[in-house]
Design an enzyme around this catalytic site. Structure first.
Site, PDB file in Angstrom:
ATOM      1  CB  CYS A   1      -0.771  -0.018   1.260  1.00 15.65           C
ATOM      2  SG  CYS A   1      -1.780  -1.652   1.364  1.00 15.65           S
TER       3      CYS A   1
ATOM      4  NE  ARG B   1       4.373   1.421  -1.411  1.00 16.94           N
ATOM      5  CZ  ARG B   1       5.300   1.318  -0.761  1.00 16.94           C
ATOM      6  NH1 ARG B   1       6.591   1.402  -1.260  1.00 16.94           N
ATOM      7  NH2 ARG B   1       5.352   0.539   0.317  1.00 16.94           N
TER       8      ARG B   1
ATOM      9  CD1 TRP C   1      -2.157  -4.857  -4.369  1.00 19.00           C
ATOM     10  CD2 TRP C   1      -1.953  -6.425  -2.933  1.00 19.00           C
ATOM     11  NE1 TRP C   1      -2.096  -6.119  -4.969  1.00 19.00           N
ATOM     12  CE2 TRP C   1      -1.848  -6.994  -3.942  1.00 19.00           C
ATOM     13  CE3 TRP C   1      -1.713  -7.180  -1.609  1.00 19.00           C
ATOM     14  CZ2 TRP C   1      -1.605  -8.292  -4.255  1.00 19.00           C
ATOM     15  CZ3 TRP C   1      -1.405  -8.378  -1.679  1.00 19.00           C
ATOM     16  CH2 TRP C   1      -1.401  -8.979  -3.012  1.00 19.00           C
TER      17      TRP C   1
ATOM     18  CG  ASN D   1       1.094   1.115   4.137  1.00 16.47           C
ATOM     19  OD1 ASN D   1      -0.284   1.149   3.686  1.00 16.47           O
ATOM     20  ND2 ASN D   1       1.975   1.723   3.019  1.00 16.47           N
ATOM     21  N   GLY D   2       0.764  -2.747   6.297  1.00 17.88           N
ATOM     22  CA  GLY D   2       1.212  -3.953   6.917  1.00 17.88           C
ATOM     23  C   GLY D   2       0.243  -4.915   7.408  1.00 17.88           C
TER      24      GLY D   2
ATOM     25  CD  GLU E   1      13.291 -11.792 -13.789  1.00 13.36           C
ATOM     26  OE1 GLU E   1      12.929 -10.612 -14.295  1.00 13.36           O
ATOM     27  OE2 GLU E   1      12.912 -12.497 -12.881  1.00 13.36           O
TER      28      GLU E   1
ATOM     29  CE  LYS F   1      10.792  -8.577 -15.017  1.00  9.21           C
ATOM     30  NZ  LYS F   1      10.384  -9.568 -13.846  1.00  9.21           N
TER      31      LYS F   1
ATOM     32  CD  GLU G   1       6.567 -10.090 -12.598  1.00 10.62           C
ATOM     33  OE1 GLU G   1       6.512  -9.663 -11.450  1.00 10.62           O
ATOM     34  OE2 GLU G   1       7.523  -9.484 -13.668  1.00 10.62           O
TER      35      GLU G   1
ATOM     36  CG  HIS H   1      13.118 -36.660 -16.348  1.00  4.79           C
ATOM     37  ND1 HIS H   1      13.409 -37.965 -15.996  1.00  4.79           N
ATOM     38  CD2 HIS H   1      14.384 -36.265 -16.931  1.00  4.79           C
ATOM     39  CE1 HIS H   1      14.958 -38.164 -16.411  1.00  4.79           C
ATOM     40  NE2 HIS H   1      15.425 -37.153 -16.799  1.00  4.79           N
TER      41      HIS H   1
ATOM     42  CE  LYS I   1       9.470  -1.623  -8.802  1.00  3.80           C
ATOM     43  NZ  LYS I   1       9.705  -2.561 -10.065  1.00  3.80           N
TER      44      LYS I   1
END
Length: 600
Positions: A2, A27, A74, A100-101, A475, A479, A482, A498, A595
């Site tokens: 947040c 964020r 968020w 926040n938290g 990575e 990406k 995302e 496999h 973020k």
């Protein structure tokens, strides 16, 4: 996750609150709101959705107060909704706060408050705090806050205002970022530096369990015991222009193109006469360590996977990479002979911070790799190395990742030097040329856009690589997931047979990376197995022998294999970017993502 803003000064608060929340949109959030003090009454305006929804709603009110707080939320406890949005007020509308938290014991506290006659409007853990403030208030908001902080467990960044003491804001933090700026005739507060830059570069960094009482022309700080303490004003080096798009369509594309510059900045002054210079670590006795841990989350974890392999190769020390959310629960074998390296772009990642605390409790020597000056991880670690990526606004990390790779490779070779190991001087020389190689690859942007069109109608994509290339394809797949929402899996190429090869069918797209000479031929052999089953392959390699049936091959520059992870990151980022653009996705603000992940 947040975002928080707060203003206490001689001008109207609204302008700062809203511009700050706009700067913190990166964020991630699902609702937004503000509270201002208007003629000794609280005016709280909040709503679900984007900041523009809040802006439209505010037009229906007269908002002129010079003290106020703002928030983008968020969702963690309670669905995104108007009621669950911040700020939260007590039932008498005399106290308002943003948080926040995570409050871990909120259920217990909520039960206790309900038994004392309190009613709750939301499903959030945050509302417990404001009701507790009401419960403890006895004429001193600062004293009530300190009592509340002793009761709550978990993480918090808090800004509190009240009609009962309308001249002040109370600010507190633990395990969640909060910065106080000294502006002209005002104090301003935010959860990240970009929200302050239009008003000031002079900031105070609160440490955990500290509290600040802010008035229009005065600020005072207190420790956990309620004793007055002094804090140093710090000038941050960022400028506002760094947070603008600079003519690019999106922040993500701008940040991809900034990579030659930020890599050069990260390298600046680090290499001299074929020696790595990391003076920040000169006091460490590296001879004392018998093992090394790399700990990180998400993209930073992928950088750590690469860095850990390089460090093990050049030092022969046992090196273990772990996801931070697993590290703290796996009872890691740590003691005073352990070096623990923590990687985080924001420096506020909750799981990484918790892992850092555990490592310190077990007497490990800790090094932070961070991008944000004054971030919690950089203050709490024994030593810190900064990447020089500058503010990264897009949610999907690009330039922070490549600068992490650069710094981790520098770190590996620096430790090797300090341990008197044989060092590849050619590689050190080539490191200085990395920005030029990245610039060259960026000129081939249209090629990677063409590759993206191969993915636009697909639900799935497959990435394969071996060794250092496996970290790269992890990575690359992340990406793509995302920003474009194409489901992508990354596999060690040798594991295809496999099980995963059962997924390959006519029309599948396989993106392969084969940059490590001693195993490139094996990866290319695995590619042929997917082609035989109808797959279309995109290959990134330096291997120039005859490669059959692969139409889309991009040859990377012939430099040290250890450095190829930096270079191949660029085309993989651009493929993800253009796939998202073709599909019409919001590239800078992917759904459901934030973020800075400041909760577990």
């Amino acid at each position: 996750m947040c975002g928080i803003t707060a203003y206490c000064g001689q001008q109207e608060a609204l302008s700062f609150l809203m511009q700050g929340l706009s700067k913190l949109e990166y964020r991630g959030y699902d609702s937004a709101g503000i509270t201002t003090l208007e003629n000794n009454q609280l005016l709280t305006i909040k709503c679900k959705g984007r900041l523009k929804n809040l802006e439209e709603k505010i037009k229906n009110y007269q908002v002129h107060g010079s003290i106020g707080i703002g928030h983008t939320r968020w969702a963690t406890h309670g669905i995104p909704s108007n009621l669950n949005s911040h700020p939260h007020n007590n039932s008498h509308d005399t106290i308002s706060l943003v948080h926040n938290g995570i409050i871990e014991n909120y259920r217990q506290l909520k039960k206790e408050l309900i038994e004392n006659g309190y009613t709750f409007q939301s499903d959030t853990d945050s509302e417990v705090i404001v009701q507790l403030l009401d419960y403890y208030y006895d004429g001193e908001l600062l004293e009530a806050t300190q009592k509340v902080l002793k009761r709550i467990e978990g993480s918090y960044a808090l800004c509190i205002i009240s009609t009962l003491e309308p001249d002040k804001i109370i600010v507190a933090k633990k395990d969640s970022p909060l910065i106080i700026g000294k502006a002209t005739n005002a104090y301003v507060v935010a959860s990240d530096i970009p929200a302050l830059l239009e008003y000031t570069k002079d900031v105070y960094f609160l440490d955990d369990l500290e509290v600040a009482m802010i008035k229009k022309d005065h600020i005072s700080f207190y420790n956990q015991q309620g004793k007055r303490i002094e804090k140093t004003l710090t000038t941050v080096p960022y400028d506002l222009e760094a947070a603008k798009k600079d003519g690019y369509d999106t922040f993500m594309l701008k940040e991809i193109h900034e990579q030659p510059y930020v890599i050069n900045e990260t390298l600046r002054g680090r290499i001299f006469n074929e020696q790595i210079i990391l003076d920040e670590l000169k006091d460490i006795n590296f001879q004392q360590f018998n093992k090394v841990y790399f700990v990180a989350c998400g993209t930073a974890y992928h950088a750590s996977l690469c860095g850990s392999q390089v460090l093990q190769r050049v030092t022969q020390l046992p090196v273990i990479s772990m996801v931070a959310s697993e590290f703290r629960y796996n009872d890691p074998l740590i003691d005073q002979h352990t070096l623990a390296i923590f990687v985080s772009q924001s420096g506020e990642t909750a799981d990484t911070l918790a892992a850092l605390k555990l490592a310190k409790q077990k007497q490990a020597t800790t090094i932070a790799i961070a991008n944000v000056l004054g971030s919690t991880i950089s203050r709490d670690s024994d030593y810190v190395l900064y990447t020089c990526a500058g503010p990264e606004i897009a949610v999907a990390s690009t330039k922070a990742y490549t600068t992490q790779l650069v710094l981790l490779i520098l770190l590996a070779y620096y430790i090797a030097q300090r341990l008197n190991k044989e060092v590849d001087f050619q590689l050190i020389h080539q490191l200085n040329s990395i920005p030029q190689y990245v610039e060259k690859i960026l000129k081939d942007e249209k090629i990677f856009e063409k590759y993206a069109y191969m993915l636009k109608d697909l639900h799935d994509a497959y990435f394969i690589g071996r060794n250092l290339d496996y970290a790269s394809v992890l990575e690359g797949a992340l990406k793509l997931k995302e920003v474009s929402y194409v489901h992508a899996d990354a596999y060690v190429a040798g594991e295809l047979k496999h099980g995963p090869i059962a997924l390959i069918e006519e029309g599948s797209v396989v993106i392969a990376v084969a940059t490590q000479p001693h195993i490139a031929a094996k990866t290319i052999s695995n590619i042929q197995e997917t082609i035989a089953r109808g797959a279309h392959v995109i290959l990134f390699t330096t291997h120039n022998e005859n490669i059959k049936h692969v139409e889309n091959i991009y040859y990377l520059p012939q430099i040290a294999p250890t450095l190829q992870a930096i270079l191949v990151a660029i085309p993989l980022q651009l493929i993800a970017y253009y796939t998202a653009c073709i599909k019409g996705c919001d590239v800078d603000k992917p759904r459901n993502l934030a973020k800075s992940v400041t909760v577990e």
